[in-house]
Design an enzyme around this catalytic site. Sequence first.
Site, PDB file in Angstrom:
ATOM      1  CG  ASP A  87      -0.175   0.128   2.552  1.00 15.99           C
ATOM      2  OD1 ASP A  87       0.855  -0.551   2.718  1.00 15.99           O
ATOM      3  OD2 ASP A  87      -0.610   0.917   3.413  1.00 15.99           O
ATOM      4  CG  ASP A 148       6.962   4.153   2.150  1.00 16.04           C
ATOM      5  OD1 ASP A 148       6.902   2.943   2.383  1.00 16.04           O
ATOM      6  OD2 ASP A 148       6.599   5.033   2.950  1.00 16.04           O
ATOM      7  CD  GLU A 182       4.434   0.266   6.880  1.00 13.51           C
ATOM      8  OE1 GLU A 182       5.407   0.425   7.617  1.00 13.51           O
ATOM      9  OE2 GLU A 182       4.023   1.185   6.132  1.00 13.51           O
ATOM     10  CD  GLU A 183       2.988   4.053   4.266  1.00 17.75           C
ATOM     11  OE1 GLU A 183       3.004   4.702   5.333  1.00 17.75           O
ATOM     12  OE2 GLU A 183       3.981   3.931   3.534  1.00 17.75           O
ATOM     13  CG  ASP A 205       9.200   0.276   4.119  1.00 23.54           C
ATOM     14  OD1 ASP A 205       9.339   1.065   3.169  1.00 23.54           O
ATOM     15  OD2 ASP A 205       8.247   0.323   4.909  1.00 23.54           O
ATOM     16  CG  HIS A 388       4.420   8.985   3.647  1.00 21.77           C
ATOM     17  ND1 HIS A 388       3.998   8.809   4.934  1.00 21.77           N
ATOM     18  CD2 HIS A 388       4.821   7.776   3.214  1.00 21.77           C
ATOM     19  CE1 HIS A 388       4.164   7.527   5.280  1.00 21.77           C
ATOM     20  NE2 HIS A 388       4.667   6.894   4.235  1.00 21.77           N
TER      21      HIS A 388
END
Length: 417
Positions: A87, A148, A182-183, A205, A388
Amino acid sequence: MTSTLAFTHEVAERFLRYVVIDTQSDPSSPTCPSTAKQKNLGRLLAAELKEMGLADAHLDEHGYVYATIPATSDKKVPVICFCSHMDTSPDCTGANVRPQIVKNYRGGDIALPGDPVQVIRVADYPELNNQIGNDIITTDGTTLLGADNKAGVAEIMDAAHFLLRNPQIKHGTIKILFTPDEEIGRGVDKVDLNKLGADFAYTMDGETAGTIEDETFSADGATITIEGVSTHPGFAKGKMEHAIKIAAGIIERLPKDACSPETTEGRQGFLHPIGISGALEQATLGFIVRDFAEAGLKDKEALLENIVKDVMKGFPRSTWRMEVKEQYRNMKVVIDRHPEIVNYAIEAIRRAGLQPVRSSIRGGTDGSRLSFMGLPCPNIFAGEHAFHSRLEWVSRQDMEKAVQTIVHLAMIWEERA
Ligand SMILES: [Zn+2]
């Protein structure tokens, strides 16, 4: 020992294939995965793994991808898992990602073509100084890139492909795990560790090439609920105690030049308001509390409690309660029980031709929760930067180094077994 492996890579091509699939997760959704579109990438990855020859590769109903690379060694080697999340962050749109490639980067700021405001500046991202001659992948400035953690996904896929094409390379059983959500902190909610059957794991990551992180924040959430005293505003004199004003008073008393995300770095923790809602009668404040040490968390929670108590002195008929919930814990205590996990990774990074750098994460990873679920799991670099955000970037060469690190790591576990 240095590498004598003849690496050929398709990691950047894989990455470009994956980033155009929108996999943004959604914290307001109760389902798993939180967004069905994450399964679009999961299905593609499972199909690609199957095509490589991994018979058990599959996407499960919760949006997790599992696969096994069978051992090529007769030795009893611990089962190692490589893990990345599929994700992307809800903080920045991940729809219609249009990747751009700056080939043979010559230095200087990188202007993104889709939005003149978006410029990746060397002053903000000094790591660009180490990327001269590399191919840098960015967005057009209108979306995030999703390096990411699709850089990690592509690296694990490429390492699997390389190992399967080179069966003369000796390694134990290797597990592949791709997670959703995960986010939004739910990346391992529905993972089946029995099915996975791994002894140790690595998330791919991390940021800068060469880094290995065996420490995360410890994290709590704190909620403060204030019950004020409501009366008709026309007849409120000496009676009304306004919950919104009490809440505002608490926020106002937070330290101004310390203990916040915007005033801390390195190993310092913080106390951070993430939500406020309310009306006259009741108001709620949400906080996250972060520190590398348990004692640091407790200190910050005590600080918050003291601020609340102090503010409440001015509102004698109002009441309050504070609820603290554990979110995750620093994985270092678990990982330190098996020092070889990090030591082998450091050796693998060195064999990939990089200078290993050990560091700590000012956040959490799937690995912090996996570690406490019984699967020790440090975090290795994936090469992602400015995540992000619309300025997100990654270089082809860093991703290739990450693939090489995975391959060497698999070999080292076999050598030392
Ligand atoms: Zn990530």
